[in-house]
Design a protein around this motif. Structure first.
Motif, PDB file in Angstrom:
ATOM      1  N   GLU A 161       0.841  -1.208   0.000  1.00 21.02           N
ATOM      2  CA  GLU A 161       0.000   0.000   0.000  1.00 21.02           C
ATOM      3  C   GLU A 161       0.868   1.247   0.000  1.00 21.02           C
ATOM      4  OE1 GLU A 161      -3.268   2.226   2.867  1.00 21.02           O
ATOM      5  OE2 GLU A 161      -2.894   0.086   3.123  1.00 21.02           O
ATOM      6  N   ILE A 162       1.881   1.282   0.850  1.00 17.16           N
ATOM      7  CA  ILE A 162       2.798   2.423   0.893  1.00 17.16           C
ATOM      8  C   ILE A 162       3.573   2.521  -0.416  1.00 17.16           C
ATOM      9  CG2 ILE A 162       4.819   3.401   2.064  1.00 17.16           C
ATOM     10  CD1 ILE A 162       3.785   2.091   4.649  1.00 17.16           C
ATOM     11  N   LEU A 163       3.882   1.378  -1.007  1.00 19.93           N
ATOM     12  CA  LEU A 163       4.607   1.337  -2.272  1.00 19.93           C
ATOM     13  C   LEU A 163       3.784   1.897  -3.426  1.00 19.93           C
ATOM     14  CD1 LEU A 163       7.331   0.293  -3.468  1.00 19.93           C
ATOM     15  CD2 LEU A 163       6.136  -1.845  -3.984  1.00 19.93           C
ATOM     16  N   GLY A 164       2.474   1.960  -3.239  1.00 24.18           N
ATOM     17  CA  GLY A 164       1.611   2.468  -4.299  1.00 24.18           C
ATOM     18  C   GLY A 164       1.010   1.383  -5.160  1.00 24.18           C
ATOM     19  N   ASP A 165       1.125   0.142  -4.724  1.00 22.79           N
ATOM     20  CA  ASP A 165       0.553  -0.968  -5.478  1.00 22.79           C
ATOM     21  C   ASP A 165      -0.894  -1.159  -5.044  1.00 22.79           C
ATOM     22  OD1 ASP A 165       0.166  -3.124  -7.073  1.00 22.79           O
ATOM     23  OD2 ASP A 165       1.441  -4.507  -5.941  1.00 22.79           O
ATOM     24  N   VAL A 166      -1.734  -0.200  -5.443  1.00 19.70           N
ATOM     25  CA  VAL A 166      -3.152  -0.199  -5.091  1.00 19.70           C
ATOM     26  C   VAL A 166      -3.960   0.068  -6.354  1.00 19.70           C
ATOM     27  CG1 VAL A 166      -2.790   0.550  -2.697  1.00 19.70           C
ATOM     28  CG2 VAL A 166      -3.035   2.263  -4.499  1.00 19.70           C
ATOM     29  N   PRO A 167      -5.218  -0.352  -6.401  1.00 19.08           N
ATOM     30  CA  PRO A 167      -6.011  -0.188  -7.626  1.00 19.08           C
ATOM     31  C   PRO A 167      -6.090   1.251  -8.124  1.00 19.08           C
ATOM     32  CG  PRO A 167      -7.100  -1.715  -6.150  1.00 19.08           C
ATOM     33  CD  PRO A 167      -5.929  -1.157  -5.391  1.00 19.08           C
ATOM     34  N   ALA A 168      -6.176   2.211  -7.212  1.00 18.88           N
ATOM     35  CA  ALA A 168      -6.299   3.610  -7.633  1.00 18.88           C
ATOM     36  C   ALA A 168      -5.072   4.104  -8.384  1.00 18.88           C
ATOM     37  CB  ALA A 168      -6.545   4.497  -6.413  1.00 18.88           C
ATOM     38  N   ASN A 169      -3.957   3.392  -8.257  1.00 15.60           N
ATOM     39  CA  ASN A 169      -2.718   3.780  -8.923  1.00 15.60           C
ATOM     40  C   ASN A 169      -2.458   2.969 -10.188  1.00 15.60           C
ATOM     41  OD1 ASN A 169      -0.265   5.128  -9.334  1.00 15.60           O
ATOM     42  ND2 ASN A 169       0.892   3.691  -8.080  1.00 15.60           N
ATOM     43  N   HIS A 170      -3.424   2.215 -10.639  1.00 10.91           N
ATOM     44  CA  HIS A 170      -3.253   1.475 -11.879  1.00 10.91           C
ATOM     45  C   HIS A 170      -3.485   2.402 -13.067  1.00 10.91           C
ATOM     46  CE1 HIS A 170      -4.165  -2.608  -9.730  1.00 10.91           C
ATOM     47  NE2 HIS A 170      -3.038  -2.048  -9.344  1.00 10.91           N
ATOM     48  N   ARG A 171      -2.731   2.195 -14.124  1.00 16.57           N
ATOM     49  CA  ARG A 171      -2.765   3.102 -15.279  1.00 16.57           C
ATOM     50  C   ARG A 171      -4.187   3.267 -15.834  1.00 16.57           C
ATOM     51  NH1 ARG A 171       0.446   5.456 -19.097  1.00 16.57           N
ATOM     52  NH2 ARG A 171      -0.394   5.564 -21.208  1.00 16.57           N
ATOM     53  N   ALA A 172      -4.916   2.166 -15.939  1.00 16.19           N
ATOM     54  CA  ALA A 172      -6.264   2.262 -16.495  1.00 16.19           C
ATOM     55  C   ALA A 172      -7.162   3.156 -15.652  1.00 16.19           C
ATOM     56  CB  ALA A 172      -6.878   0.862 -16.616  1.00 16.19           C
ATOM     57  N   ARG A 173      -7.030   3.073 -14.326  1.00 21.00           N
ATOM     58  CA  ARG A 173      -7.827   3.921 -13.438  1.00 21.00           C
ATOM     59  C   ARG A 173      -7.436   5.391 -13.606  1.00 21.00           C
ATOM     60  NH1 ARG A 173      -9.974   1.400  -8.721  1.00 21.00           N
ATOM     61  NH2 ARG A 173     -10.794  -0.644  -9.330  1.00 21.00           N
ATOM     62  N   LEU A 174      -6.135   5.632 -13.702  1.00 20.48           N
ATOM     63  CA  LEU A 174      -5.666   7.006 -13.864  1.00 20.48           C
ATOM     64  C   LEU A 174      -6.199   7.618 -15.158  1.00 20.48           C
ATOM     65  CD1 LEU A 174      -1.934   6.531 -12.774  1.00 20.48           C
ATOM     66  CD2 LEU A 174      -3.715   7.692 -11.463  1.00 20.48           C
ATOM     67  N   LEU A 175      -6.077   6.883 -16.263  1.00 19.32           N
ATOM     68  CA  LEU A 175      -6.497   7.416 -17.557  1.00 19.32           C
ATOM     69  C   LEU A 175      -8.013   7.550 -17.662  1.00 19.32           C
ATOM     70  CD1 LEU A 175      -4.055   5.653 -20.033  1.00 19.32           C
ATOM     71  CD2 LEU A 175      -3.843   7.876 -18.917  1.00 19.32           C
ATOM     72  N   ALA A 176      -8.748   6.702 -16.938  1.00 21.26           N
ATOM     73  CA  ALA A 176     -10.205   6.787 -16.985  1.00 21.26           C
ATOM     74  C   ALA A 176     -10.718   8.104 -16.427  1.00 21.26           C
ATOM     75  CB  ALA A 176     -10.822   5.615 -16.217  1.00 21.26           C
ATOM     76  N   ALA A 177      -9.923   8.733 -15.566  1.00 19.06           N
ATOM     77  CA  ALA A 177     -10.337   9.998 -14.953  1.00 19.06           C
ATOM     78  C   ALA A 177      -9.835  11.217 -15.721  1.00 19.06           C
ATOM     79  CB  ALA A 177      -9.820  10.062 -13.517  1.00 19.06           C
ATOM     80  N   ALA A 178      -9.194  11.000 -16.870  1.00 14.50           N
ATOM     81  CA  ALA A 178      -8.581  12.110 -17.610  1.00 14.50           C
ATOM     82  C   ALA A 178      -9.628  13.021 -18.234  1.00 14.50           C
ATOM     83  CB  ALA A 178      -7.646  11.568 -18.681  1.00 14.50           C
ATOM     84  N   GLN A 179      -9.257  14.290 -18.344  1.00 16.29           N
ATOM     85  CA  GLN A 179     -10.055  15.296 -19.033  1.00 16.29           C
ATOM     86  C   GLN A 179      -9.276  15.700 -20.283  1.00 16.29           C
ATOM     87  OE1 GLN A 179     -10.800  18.737 -16.628  1.00 16.29           O
ATOM     88  NE2 GLN A 179     -11.927  19.847 -18.193  1.00 16.29           N
ATOM     89  N   TYR A 180      -9.967  15.823 -21.422  1.00 17.51           N
ATOM     90  CA  TYR A 180      -9.295  16.054 -22.693  1.00 17.51           C
ATOM     91  C   TYR A 180      -9.477  17.502 -23.155  1.00 17.51           C
ATOM     92  CZ  TYR A 180      -8.324  11.091 -23.025  1.00 17.51           C
ATOM     93  OH  TYR A 180      -7.829   9.828 -22.775  1.00 17.51           O
ATOM     94  N   PHE A 181      -8.415  18.013 -23.777  1.00 16.75           N
ATOM     95  CA  PHE A 181      -8.413  19.384 -24.291  1.00 16.75           C
ATOM     96  C   PHE A 181      -7.911  19.371 -25.734  1.00 16.75           C
ATOM     97  CE2 PHE A 181      -7.899  19.573 -19.758  1.00 16.75           C
ATOM     98  CZ  PHE A 181      -8.635  20.670 -19.346  1.00 16.75           C
ATOM     99  N   VAL A 182      -8.603  20.114 -26.601  1.00 11.62           N
ATOM    100  CA  VAL A 182      -8.210  20.217 -28.007  1.00 11.62           C
ATOM    101  C   VAL A 182      -8.340  21.670 -28.421  1.00 11.62           C
ATOM    102  CG1 VAL A 182      -8.675  19.503 -30.380  1.00 11.62           C
ATOM    103  CG2 VAL A 182      -9.025  17.874 -28.510  1.00 11.62           C
ATOM    104  N   THR A 183      -7.323  22.179 -29.127  1.00  8.34           N
ATOM    105  CA  THR A 183      -7.373  23.546 -29.646  1.00  8.34           C
ATOM    106  C   THR A 183      -7.220  23.499 -31.166  1.00  8.34           C
ATOM    107  OG1 THR A 183      -4.981  23.905 -29.476  1.00  8.34           O
ATOM    108  CG2 THR A 183      -6.302  24.400 -27.539  1.00  8.34           C
ATOM    109  N   HIS A 184      -7.572  24.588 -31.803  1.00  7.76           N
ATOM    110  CA  HIS A 184      -7.527  24.643 -33.269  1.00  7.76           C
ATOM    111  C   HIS A 184      -6.680  25.834 -33.723  1.00  7.76           C
ATOM    112  CE1 HIS A 184     -10.680  21.596 -33.332  1.00  7.76           C
ATOM    113  NE2 HIS A 184     -11.341  22.329 -32.443  1.00  7.76           N
TER     114      HIS A 184
END
Length: 265
Positions: free
Chosen positions: A242-265
């Motif tokens: 847990e201290i090492l960060g090996d927890v579900p909230a720190n998995h790449r898929a979880r991190l990317l699922a919460a991403a917000q996207y920005f696009v400019t023109h």
């Protein structure tokens, strides 16, 4: 140092946490991309037409603004490698300090962070946009989320937001903002693209600069404190992981699922 359409939009998205208002300082004189101003045309102050950086910051909500830089054209000429005097009028002068890509260019990062902390008043915010991956040979160092968590939490600040801006194209016209909700050790994020760490820290404790401390990295501090609390040399594996960060909230898929996207023109 500059503000492009992506960083401006990300800053807008964090407005409730940044709380623009009062007096702001930018670290470095800022180049403002034309589309940043054109997107905010209705809020621009014509009286500031000669200073794009001031126009932009006024449009965001700050009443006053100063640029701090080594360059003699800056409003305040200051070398962030050198300790800020306890008698300096810059101590606690600002409601917001905006680091839109400067600290990574300061050789003495420790002195830079001590100075930045000293510039902001009680209840004020420090906002960082610094490279975390990519940007080869752009600066002296790449910064990491744990630097800010460890430093600010040891020195009377609260980290109100941390995230990663990952550019998705070489022209930096699209990006995603990935929230980092905790100071995970070995954050499960990596990218071949240029990426920045974004941090908003609020000053809660007006301790003098002389009382600021060099922190122990949060992972090791937690490890040592937990061992001492339990009176053991080796932690049980689940607790260590847990201290090492090996927890579900720190998995790449979880991190990317919460991403917000920005696009400019």
């Amino acid at each position: 140092m500059g503000i492009n359409a992506i960083t401006a939009d990300v800053l807008d998205s964090l407005q409730a946490l940044v709380r623009p208002g009062g007096r702001a300082a930018t670290l470095g004189t800022q180049d403002i991309e034309p589309e940043v101003l054109s997107a905010r045309a209705a809020r621009l102050d014509p009286a500031l037409a000669g200073r794009a950086d001031r126009q932009y910051l006024r449009a965001c909500g700050w009443a006053e603004m100063e640029a701090i830089d080594l360059h003699p054209a800056a409003d305040v000429v200051l070398d962030l490698n050198q300790p800020l005097s306890s008698q300096s009028p810059l101590n606690a002068r600002y409601d917001t300090v905006l680091d839109m890509g400067t600290t990574e260019h300061i050789f003495d990062v420790k002195e830079a962070l001590f100075n930045i902390a000293s510039l902001v008043g009680e209840g004020g915010r420090v906002v960082h946009f610094n490279p975390v991956q990519g940007y080869c040979n752009h600066s002296f160092v790449l910064m990491q989320p744990t630097l800010y968590f460890s430093f600010y939490e040891a020195n009377g600040f609260a980290v109100r937001y941390c995230g990663i801006v990952e550019y998705l194209d070489e022209q930096q016209r699209s990006a995603r903002l990935i929230p980092v909700t905790q100071d995970f050790n070995n954050l499960r994020f990596s990218s071949a693209n240029d990426s920045m760490v974004v941090v908003v820290a609020e000053r809660l404790d007006m301790r003098p600069r002389s009382d600021l401390v060099v922190p122990t990295q949060a992972f090791y501090r937690k490890l040592f404190e937990t061992r001492a609390k339990l009176g053991v040399d080796r932690l049980p594996d689940p607790l260590y992981r847990e201290i090492l960060g090996d927890v579900p909230a720190n998995h790449r898929a979880r991190l990317l699922a919460a991403a917000q996207y920005f696009v400019t023109h």
